[in-house]
Design a protein around this motif. Structure first.
Motif, PDB file in Angstrom:
ATOM      1  N   GLU A  59      -8.950   7.625   1.587  1.00 34.68           N
ATOM      2  CA  GLU A  59      -7.852   8.615   0.840  1.00 34.68           C
ATOM      3  C   GLU A  59      -7.916   8.192  -0.730  1.00 34.68           C
ATOM      4  O   GLU A  59      -7.548   7.001  -1.152  1.00 34.68           O
ATOM      5  N   PRO A  60      -8.809   8.803  -1.536  1.00 37.95           N
ATOM      6  CA  PRO A  60      -9.103   8.293  -2.881  1.00 37.95           C
ATOM      7  C   PRO A  60      -8.176   8.137  -3.887  1.00 37.95           C
ATOM      8  O   PRO A  60      -7.766   7.167  -4.678  1.00 37.95           O
ATOM      9  N   GLY A  61      -6.959   8.834  -3.587  1.00 44.51           N
ATOM     10  CA  GLY A  61      -5.916   9.124  -4.459  1.00 44.51           C
ATOM     11  C   GLY A  61      -4.633   8.061  -4.207  1.00 44.51           C
ATOM     12  O   GLY A  61      -3.644   8.119  -4.740  1.00 44.51           O
ATOM     13  N   ALA A  62      -4.778   7.262  -3.236  1.00 43.01           N
ATOM     14  CA  ALA A  62      -3.891   6.459  -2.688  1.00 43.01           C
ATOM     15  C   ALA A  62      -3.920   5.288  -3.588  1.00 43.01           C
ATOM     16  O   ALA A  62      -4.899   5.055  -4.604  1.00 43.01           O
ATOM     17  N   GLY A  63      -3.079   4.147  -3.130  1.00 46.42           N
ATOM     18  CA  GLY A  63      -3.429   2.864  -3.871  1.00 46.42           C
ATOM     19  C   GLY A  63      -2.201   1.915  -3.464  1.00 46.42           C
ATOM     20  O   GLY A  63      -1.868   1.786  -2.398  1.00 46.42           O
ATOM     21  N   MET A  85       1.043  -1.140  -0.073  1.00 45.25           N
ATOM     22  CA  MET A  85      -0.016   0.112   0.183  1.00 45.25           C
ATOM     23  C   MET A  85       1.114   1.373  -0.073  1.00 45.25           C
ATOM     24  O   MET A  85       2.007   1.270   0.623  1.00 45.25           O
ATOM     25  N   THR A  86       0.414   2.226  -0.691  1.00 42.04           N
ATOM     26  CA  THR A  86       1.028   3.731  -0.722  1.00 42.04           C
ATOM     27  C   THR A  86      -0.100   4.752  -0.335  1.00 42.04           C
ATOM     28  O   THR A  86      -1.163   4.694  -1.005  1.00 42.04           O
ATOM     29  N   ARG A  87       0.251   5.631   0.321  1.00 42.51           N
ATOM     30  CA  ARG A  87      -0.763   6.872   0.750  1.00 42.51           C
ATOM     31  C   ARG A  87      -0.002   7.962   1.173  1.00 42.51           C
ATOM     32  O   ARG A  87       1.165   7.768   1.580  1.00 42.51           O
ATOM     33  N   LEU A  88      -0.555   9.250   1.027  1.00 44.95           N
ATOM     34  CA  LEU A  88       0.248  10.475   1.548  1.00 44.95           C
ATOM     35  C   LEU A  88      -0.305  10.423   2.994  1.00 44.95           C
ATOM     36  O   LEU A  88       0.414  11.152   3.826  1.00 44.95           O
TER      37      LEU A  88
END
Length: 377
Positions: free
Chosen positions: A139-143, A48-51
């Motif tokens: 967080e919609p822009g994560a992934g 996973m990656t997120r801000l």
């Protein structure tokens, strides 16, 4: 003499070798195995990656800087990153996730987000069997990053820029500007960067090694027994979910890029911070305790098989304060340690590679934070 020798070519070592070679430095990388492999922190296809950084807001610049560099060379036809959102699910009286703080950070740093409560939560994500009092932050822009593919890409690009890679080669000891190999040879370099992950302690003074331990993590794959479209993004995002008993599960939606179309599946793992193991001696089989937790998954998510078809493990390299270690070794200014990322390091790897590029070529980097220092031990 090389400009840079990287010991360990997994998550961070491969990215650092890539970046340093890209900057025109002479680079040699050495690994006791041939990454990617199943004996490190990157095993299991995806990370996973997120801000939003609930491990610490200070880590955000590393992720943002790394994302920009990755985007500068990423092939859009075969991306390393896939946008799929990220869902944090906190139980009532959560001790691990503070969704109010996440919302505050999102507002401060202009990160798009959504929050869900009660019936709105169940309506938005109908495949989850939520508990009373659960709340969620999206967080919609994560992934997610394709972990093995990232390492393969880094190594391929590093070699294209002139880096040398020695695989299946063990480093026996390290001295200033010199490392000694199990085959009897040695390598000299102006800068040595140790990225040995769970195997790091053999290179560290005992007083520092006493603060670092390897933790074996179990991860599994469950077959989807209904229409897999209901288990794919945007119906399900990568998630982390604290249960009322404080167990923490994480998982990924059905990802066609990793599946046989006839066998769609979900990846589910159990987050375990204190499962201490010696990576040189332990087997890679999951513990019965972790299996018992994983077998609860069908009660949490609808439409999955009763038991997983595959269960494997990977290592976290943990510090007692769950912070990174990025610093020079005492009495060896040319030797850096970059390890012990405490289970949340993969998304930082491209940013950490940028950091080391600056440290080697400019002697300093704004991305190097005091929180990473060995002086805290």
């Amino acid at each position: 003499m090389y400009d840079v020798c990287v010991v360990g070519l997994g998550t961070h070592g491969s990215a650092i070798a890539h970046r340093c070679a890209h900057l025109g430095l002479s680079v040699i990388g050495i690994d006791r195995y041939h990454p990617p492999h199943g004996l490190g922190s990157h095993n299991g296809d995806t990370r996973m990656t997120r801000l939003i950084q609930f491990e610490g807001e200070h880590l955000l610049p590393l992720v943002r800087a790394g994302n920009l560099w990755r985007q500068s060379f990423e092939d859009p036809d075969i991306p390393l990153f896939e946008e799929a959102g990220f869902l944090t699910i906190a139980c009532k009286n959560s001790t691990h996730f503070d969704l109010d703080s996440q919302e505050l950070w999102a507002k401060q740093h202009d990160i798009p987000y959504k929050r869900f409560y009660g019936s709105r939560l169940q309506k938005a994500f109908p495949k989850f069997n939520f508990n009373d009092g659960d709340e969620a932050f999206l967080e919609p822009g994560a992934g997610y990053l394709k972990s093995s593919f990232c390492i393969e890409s880094n190594l391929k690009r590093a070699q294209a820029y002139g880096a040398e890679c020695l695989y299946n080669t063990e480093v026996i000891s390290i001295e200033p500007h010199k490392i000694f190999l199990n085959e009897g040879g040695s390598v000299e370099a102006k800068h040595i960067i140790i990225c040995a992950g769970a195997y790091i302690n053999r290179f560290l003074p005992k007083r520092i090694a006493a603060n670092i331990y390897a933790s074996k993590q179990a991860v599994s794959w469950f077959e989807i027994t209904e229409d897999p479209k209901e288990h794919r993004f945007p119906k399900i995002s990568p998630f982390v979910w604290e249960q009322e008993n404080k167990d923490i599960f994480y998982g990924f939606p059905s990802l066609p890029a990793f599946e046989d179309d006839k066998n769609p599946e979900m990846k589910i793992g159990v987050h375990t911070e204190y499962n201490h193991v010696d990576p040189n001696e332990c087997n890679m089989l999951p513990s019965q305790k972790d299996l018992d937790k994983i077998y609860k998954t069908p009660s949490l998510i609808k439409g999955l098989s009763d038991k997983p078809h595959t269960v494997t493990t990977c290592f976290y390299t943990m510090t007692k304060d769950q912070e990174f270690i990025i610093d020079r070794l005492p009495d060896m200014d040319d030797v850096w340690v970059c390890s012990a990322c405490s289970g949340h390091g993969f998304k930082m790897s491209f940013g950490i590679a940028l950091m080391f590029g600056e440290l080697i070529t400019e002697g300093a980097s704004d991305l190097l934070l005091p929180e990473f220092s060995l002086s805290r031990f």
